[in-house]
Design a protein around this motif. Structure first.
Motif, PDB file in Angstrom:
ATOM      1  N   MET A 176     -94.427-158.227 -75.544  1.00  0.00           N
ATOM      2  CA  MET A 176     -94.544-156.764 -75.536  1.00  0.00           C
ATOM      3  C   MET A 176     -94.361-156.195 -76.940  1.00  0.00           C
ATOM      4  O   MET A 176     -93.527-155.321 -77.187  1.00  0.00           O
ATOM      5  N   ALA A 177     -95.154-156.705 -77.859  1.00  0.00           N
ATOM      6  CA  ALA A 177     -95.041-156.311 -79.266  1.00  0.00           C
ATOM      7  C   ALA A 177     -95.293-154.818 -79.440  1.00  0.00           C
ATOM      8  O   ALA A 177     -96.021-154.181 -78.678  1.00  0.00           O
ATOM      9  N   PHE A 178     -94.663-154.280 -80.464  1.00  0.00           N
ATOM     10  CA  PHE A 178     -94.832-152.864 -80.817  1.00  0.00           C
ATOM     11  C   PHE A 178     -96.211-152.719 -81.449  1.00  0.00           C
ATOM     12  O   PHE A 178     -96.428-153.057 -82.613  1.00  0.00           O
ATOM     13  N   ASP A 179     -97.177-152.183 -80.688  1.00  0.00           N
ATOM     14  CA  ASP A 179     -98.545-152.100 -81.180  1.00  0.00           C
ATOM     15  C   ASP A 179     -99.209-150.825 -80.697  1.00  0.00           C
ATOM     16  O   ASP A 179     -98.561-149.935 -80.116  1.00  0.00           O
ATOM     17  N   ALA A 180    -100.522-150.730 -80.921  1.00  0.00           N
ATOM     18  CA  ALA A 180    -101.252-149.512 -80.587  1.00  0.00           C
ATOM     19  C   ALA A 180    -101.229-149.217 -79.096  1.00  0.00           C
ATOM     20  O   ALA A 180    -101.366-148.053 -78.687  1.00  0.00           O
TER      21      ALA A 180
END
Length: 576
Positions: free
Chosen positions: A344-348
């Motif tokens: 759940m990476a911090f991305d768009a």
């Protein structure tokens, strides 16, 4: 030495410019006669254009007089609208100054004319009842009505200026060793303590917050985006009392490294919600960690967080507002997440999900963003689909009244600027707060070395030349154009350079055709439609000013100091 205080500004005679056509010369003379008592009382001074003769510079001289006026009286008649110069030059310029600088614009009706529907008809006209002077039984009575109405308008303007010039509460600047006061223009920090003006933008932003709308404030570096939002939050909070929105602030410039996963972002917000609820922050954090670790399902975590927001709003009874400052720096967190195996990476995707909260009918989360212009490029590349959900507010330079206040107020007890020096400061800085701070700092430092408290136009000119001549000042100027090197492959930056190469004199207008040709020679891009879009973006910032004179649109630099700097560095690394 006498120092002019804030409350004394309105005692200076107001400069009155009379806009008229030569066919109405008799009316102008009669009006000027009736204005004589105001001149004798030193309430006004009439800017004369009668000695200007036909020649190559007469139009420019009239525009200069108009630009220096505090009050513009437009003598309205059929002949006025028949005059090409009045309609295409004087009236648009007067309307622009009235809307951007607060100059007092008053139409004076001379003879009957069907003028309703014209832009200037939106302004309150004189004489009383908008009855043209030629229709009065006694024309002296008509002119007395004009002078009375003008005096009342000037009094209202004076009261408004006095209120605008009241210094914002601020902690006195610290003293340097030896008791010398610190330079209050310290441009290394934003001028929040000297926040001025922005009345329209502040009203619009406050109304949006109260109505639950999300807003993105766009502007160049150090133009005052954060100060505006902070002031709006203060106003809304003071007005709402216990029902004030719960403000959660994230400074993305300082905190982007903290956000590796969606969980990190949610935890920051949950921490503030828990404090508002009177609960221990660990309780909500444990709830989120449980959702994060139970299934590694991003949807499960998002639903849990949505539930936390709903519950918090019910408990506190307050709307929740997420204020993200320096939003464009979020790209750095995205780049770090790319290629890393972080659940759940911090991305768009997170920003797109925030958009769903903004659209939620329950309005469970409101968002305020402060962005530099290359954030728009980021949204397109990452397909954030966020800005279309927000009310967009473009922030340019200060209005003239506020800019004057920022020039004088920080040093009012120690330094006196004469009127010409203030005007020169505005010319050089384009009324940009950061530039006012920077040039003001250098001027004050220079005057201290010279052991004088007086600042005249020549002092400002000399200081500007010293700044431009130093190679060490590149970082001071790049604040203005750094963003445009990052947008669309640097094409807006190339437009700025093209204009700098053509603009050899102050406020020199460069036509679109010539500018597009030079830009094409530098970049081999000749799509005029695309070039117009770039110029429109630059004109929004007022770094470059757009004017319609003659058959095509022309452009010039807003801050004169920037034009001179770019031309001075034309053969150095800055312009390569």
């Amino acid at each position: 030495m006498a120092i002019m205080r804030v409350g004394e500004r309105d005692r200076q005679p107001l400069r009155v410019f009379i806009s008229y056509t030569r066919g109405d010369e008799a009316f102008r003379q009669e009006l000027e006669e009736h204005l004589s008592p105001l001149v004798v009382a030193e309430e006004v001074v009439i800017l004369q254009d009668r000695d200007i003769r036909a020649g190559t510079q007469w139009e420019q001289r009239i525009v200069q007089l108009l630009d220096s006026a505090d009050v513009i009286l437009a003598l309205i008649s059929p002949l006025y609208f028949h005059s090409s110069f009045c309609v295409k030059t004087e009236m648009p310029r007067a309307l622009e100054r009235a809307s951007t600088t607060g100059v007092l614009l008053i139409p004076i009706l001379l003879r009957p004319v069907e003028w309703q529907g014209t832009a200037i008809s939106a302004f309150q006209a004189l004489p009383a009842e908008a009855l043209p002077i030629s229709k009065w039984e006694d024309r002296d009575d008509a002119y007395r009505s004009v002078v009375k109405g003008l005096r009342e308008a000037m009094r209202d303007r004076s009261e408004a200026l006095e209120e605008a010039f009241q210094p914002a509460p601020a902690v006195p600047p610290p003293s340097k060793p030896g008791g010398t006061p610190a330079n209050a223009y310290d441009f290394t920090h934003p001028a929040t303590a000297f926040f001025r003006g922005r009345t329209q933008e502040l009203t619009r932003l406050c109304n949006a917050i109260r109505a639950g709308r999300s807003v993105a404030v766009f502007g160049l570096q150090r133009v005052g985006k954060t100060s505006l939002v902070e002031r709006a939050i203060e106003v809304v909070t003071a007005d709402a009392g216990g029902a004030a929105p719960l403000m959660i602030r994230i400074d993305m410039f300082a905190q982007w490294e903290s956000f590796r996963s969606v969980l990190d972002f949610f935890n920051v917000i949950a921490h503030e919600l828990a404090k508002a609820e009177g609960a221990h922050p660990a309780s909500l954090r444990e709830l989120l960690i449980e959702a994060y670790g139970s299934s590694f399902s991003e949807y499960h975590l998002q639903d849990t967080f949505r539930g936390i927001l709903r519950k918090s709003r019910k408990i506190t009874g307050r709307p929740i507002v997420l204020f993200v400052d320096e939003f464009q720096e979020i790209e750095r967190a995205f780049q770090r997440a790319t290629g890393r195996n972080i659940p759940m990476a911090f991305d768009a995707g997170l920003m797109r999900w925030l958009g769903s909260l903004i659209k939620d009918r329950e309005n469970i989360l409101q968002v305020l963003l402060c962005c530099r212009f290359h954030a728009k490029d980021l949204e397109q590349r990452e397909r954030l689909e966020l800005f279309k959900l927000l009310e967009l507010l473009d922030l340019g330079p200060l209005d003239e009244v506020s800019a004057r206040s920022l020039v004088r107020d920080p040093v009012a007890d120690a330094i006196h600027y004469d009127e010409e020096a203030v005007r020169r400061m505005l010319d050089f800085t384009g009324r940009f707060p950061y530039f006012i701070q920077y040039l003001g700092y250098e001027v004050v430092s220079r005057q201290r070395v010279l052991r004088t408290r007086q600042v005249r136009r020549r002092d400002v000119d000399d200081c500007a030349e010293e700044i431009i001549g130093s190679q060490l000042n590149e970082s001071r100027f790049s604040v203005f154009y750094e963003d445009f090197k990052k947008i669309e492959g640097g094409q807006p930056w190339q437009v700025i350079l093209a204009l700098a190469s053509l603009a050899k004199t102050e406020r020199q207008l460069i036509g679109f055709t010539e500018l597009a040709k030079t830009f094409g020679e530098r970049t081999r891009l000749r799509d005029h439609g695309h070039i117009r879009e770039i110029l429109h973006t630059l004109a929004l910032t007022q770094l470059i000013v757009e004017e319609k004179r003659g058959p095509e649109t022309s452009y010039y630099f807003g801050p004169e100091l920037l034009r001179r700097w770019l031309r001075q560095q034309a053969h150095g690394r800055v312009l390569r």
